[in-house]
Design a protein around this motif. Structure first.
Motif, PDB file in Angstrom:
ATOM      1  N   MET A  14      -6.857   6.891  -5.192  1.00  0.00           N
ATOM      2  CA  MET A  14      -7.458   5.582  -4.909  1.00  0.00           C
ATOM      3  C   MET A  14      -8.248   5.630  -3.601  1.00  0.00           C
ATOM      4  SD  MET A  14      -4.482   2.949  -6.092  1.00  0.00           S
ATOM      5  CE  MET A  14      -5.522   1.529  -6.308  1.00  0.00           C
TER       6      MET A  14
ATOM      7  N   LEU B  97       0.829  -1.207   0.000  1.00  0.00           N
ATOM      8  CA  LEU B  97       0.000   0.000   0.000  1.00  0.00           C
ATOM      9  C   LEU B  97       0.864   1.258   0.000  1.00  0.00           C
ATOM     10  CD1 LEU B  97      -2.802  -1.089   2.480  1.00  0.00           C
ATOM     11  CD2 LEU B  97      -3.016  -0.797   0.014  1.00  0.00           C
TER      12      LEU B  97
ATOM     13  N   LEU C 299      -7.996   0.261  -3.134  1.00  0.00           N
ATOM     14  CA  LEU C 299      -6.746  -0.224  -2.544  1.00  0.00           C
ATOM     15  C   LEU C 299      -6.862  -1.698  -2.140  1.00  0.00           C
ATOM     16  CD1 LEU C 299      -5.819   2.880  -0.387  1.00  0.00           C
ATOM     17  CD2 LEU C 299      -4.550   2.030  -2.366  1.00  0.00           C
TER      18      LEU C 299
ATOM     19  N   SER D  43      -2.476  10.702  -4.716  1.00  0.00           N
ATOM     20  CA  SER D  43      -3.137   9.496  -5.230  1.00  0.00           C
ATOM     21  C   SER D  43      -4.650   9.668  -5.248  1.00  0.00           C
ATOM     22  CB  SER D  43      -2.745   8.273  -4.399  1.00  0.00           C
ATOM     23  OG  SER D  43      -3.183   8.402  -3.081  1.00  0.00           O
TER      24      SER D  43
ATOM     25  N   TYR E 149      -6.676  -3.698  -5.225  1.00  0.00           N
ATOM     26  CA  TYR E 149      -5.288  -3.706  -5.693  1.00  0.00           C
ATOM     27  C   TYR E 149      -4.478  -4.768  -4.955  1.00  0.00           C
ATOM     28  CZ  TYR E 149      -0.412  -2.287  -6.093  1.00  0.00           C
ATOM     29  OH  TYR E 149       0.945  -2.298  -6.282  1.00  0.00           O
TER      30      TYR E 149
ATOM     31  N   ILE F 230      -5.397  -0.121   6.435  1.00  0.00           N
ATOM     32  CA  ILE F 230      -5.865   1.216   6.029  1.00  0.00           C
ATOM     33  C   ILE F 230      -6.545   1.912   7.199  1.00  0.00           C
ATOM     34  CG2 ILE F 230      -7.474   2.461   4.527  1.00  0.00           C
ATOM     35  CD1 ILE F 230      -6.867   0.243   2.400  1.00  0.00           C
TER      36      ILE F 230
ATOM     37  N   HIS G  66     -10.554   9.862  -1.225  1.00  0.00           N
ATOM     38  CA  HIS G  66      -9.255   9.360  -1.672  1.00  0.00           C
ATOM     39  C   HIS G  66      -8.313   9.266  -0.482  1.00  0.00           C
ATOM     40  CE1 HIS G  66     -10.240  11.211  -5.840  1.00  0.00           C
ATOM     41  NE2 HIS G  66     -10.737   9.998  -5.710  1.00  0.00           N
TER      42      HIS G  66
ATOM     43  N   TRP H 212      -1.379   8.349   6.671  1.00  0.00           N
ATOM     44  CA  TRP H 212      -2.260   8.569   5.529  1.00  0.00           C
ATOM     45  C   TRP H 212      -3.506   9.316   5.997  1.00  0.00           C
ATOM     46  CZ3 TRP H 212      -2.176   2.647   4.533  1.00  0.00           C
ATOM     47  CH2 TRP H 212      -0.918   2.258   4.061  1.00  0.00           C
TER      48      TRP H 212
ATOM     49  N   LYS I  82     -10.480   3.435  -0.522  1.00  0.00           N
ATOM     50  CA  LYS I  82     -10.196   2.249   0.282  1.00  0.00           C
ATOM     51  C   LYS I  82     -10.554   0.972  -0.486  1.00  0.00           C
ATOM     52  CE  LYS I  82     -11.369   0.164   4.727  1.00  0.00           C
ATOM     53  NZ  LYS I  82     -12.124   0.331   5.963  1.00  0.00           N
TER      54      LYS I  82
ATOM     55  N   VAL J 255       1.782   2.489  -3.396  1.00  0.00           N
ATOM     56  CA  VAL J 255       0.695   3.032  -4.218  1.00  0.00           C
ATOM     57  C   VAL J 255       0.180   4.375  -3.698  1.00  0.00           C
ATOM     58  CG1 VAL J 255      -1.633   2.550  -5.056  1.00  0.00           C
ATOM     59  CG2 VAL J 255       0.013   0.712  -4.892  1.00  0.00           C
ATOM     60  N   ILE J 256       0.142   4.528  -2.384  1.00  0.00           N
ATOM     61  CA  ILE J 256      -0.421   5.747  -1.792  1.00  0.00           C
ATOM     62  C   ILE J 256       0.632   6.850  -1.823  1.00  0.00           C
ATOM     63  CG2 ILE J 256      -1.350   6.782   0.319  1.00  0.00           C
ATOM     64  CD1 ILE J 256      -2.483   4.010   1.003  1.00  0.00           C
TER      65      ILE J 256
END
Length: 165
Positions: free
Chosen positions: A111, A101, A116, A109, A119, A141, A160, A152, A113, A104-105
Motif C-alpha cells: 500500500m 495503520l 493508506l 505490504s 483506507y 505516516i 510502498h 515504517w 501513502k 495494515v502495514i
C-alpha cells in the motif's frame, strides 16, 4: 412528544444566525406594540443573543422560558456540545489512526501513502473533532517514515510503505 429544552443560564449555547432566528419565529405573531407586549421583538433579540442572553436589557429567565413554551420554540439545535459529546480529541484521533495503520502495514505490504489515507477515511467509524482524518493519517505516516530509525519505511520504486524488520 418531543422534549423541548428550556433556557438555563448555566448551560452553554451557540449563537444562531439571523436566518435561523427568523425560521424559529415564523409562528410568533408580529402584533403591533401599542397594546400588546412585543413577543416577536423580544424573542428575536433574546434568541439572536442566546449565548449572552442574560446580559440583554429586560431579560428574565422565567419570561423567556414562558415565551419559548407558549410558542413551542425548541433551543436544542443551539446547545453547545461538551468535549465528550464532540468525539475524540487530536491526540486520541492520532493514536487511533496509528493503530489502524499498524494493522495494515506489514513487512511485505503493497500500500502507498495515498492508499493508506483512503483506507483510514473509508474505515473510520468514530466521532472526532477533526474534520478530516485523512490529514491526520498523512501526518502519522510522515512522522513514522521520516527517519532512518522509524518504524515504517518507504520501499521500492512504487513507494510502498512497509514495516521495518
Amino acid at each position: 412528544m418531543v422534549k423541548m429544552i428550556s433556557y438555563n443560564p448555566k448551560q452553554k449555547f451557540i449563537r444562531p444566525s439571523m436566518e435561523q432566528v427568523e425560521g424559529l419565529l415564523k409562528k410568533v405573531p408580529n402584533a403591533s406594540c401599542d397594546k400588546v407586549d412585543c413577543h416577536n421583538d423580544r424573542l428575536t433579540f433574546w434568541i439572536a443573543n442566546l449565548d449572552w442572553a442574560t446580559i440583554c436589557s429586560g431579560f428574565n429567565v422565567d419570561t423567556f422560558n414562558y415565551l419559548l413554551q407558549k410558542y413551542k420554540i425548541d433551543l436544542t439545535p443551539f446547545v453547545k456540545l461538551s468535549d465528550e459529546q464532540k468525539g475524540l480529541n487530536r491526540e486520541q484521533t492520532k493514536e487511533k489512526v496509528y493503530e489502524m495503520l499498524s494493522e495494515v502495514i506489514t513487512a511485505d505490504s503493497k500500500m502507498t501513502k495515498g492508499a493508506l489515507i483512503k483506507y483510514v477515511r473509508d474505515n473510520w467509524k468514530e466521532k472526532t473533532i477533526m474534520s478530516d482524518v485523512g490529514k491526520v493519517a498523512s501526518k502519522v505516516i510522515n512522522e513514522k517514515t521520516g527517519h532512518s530509525f522509524s518504524r515504517w519505511q518507504v520501499c521500492t520504486t512504487q513507494r510502498h510503505i512497509r514495516k521495518v524488520k
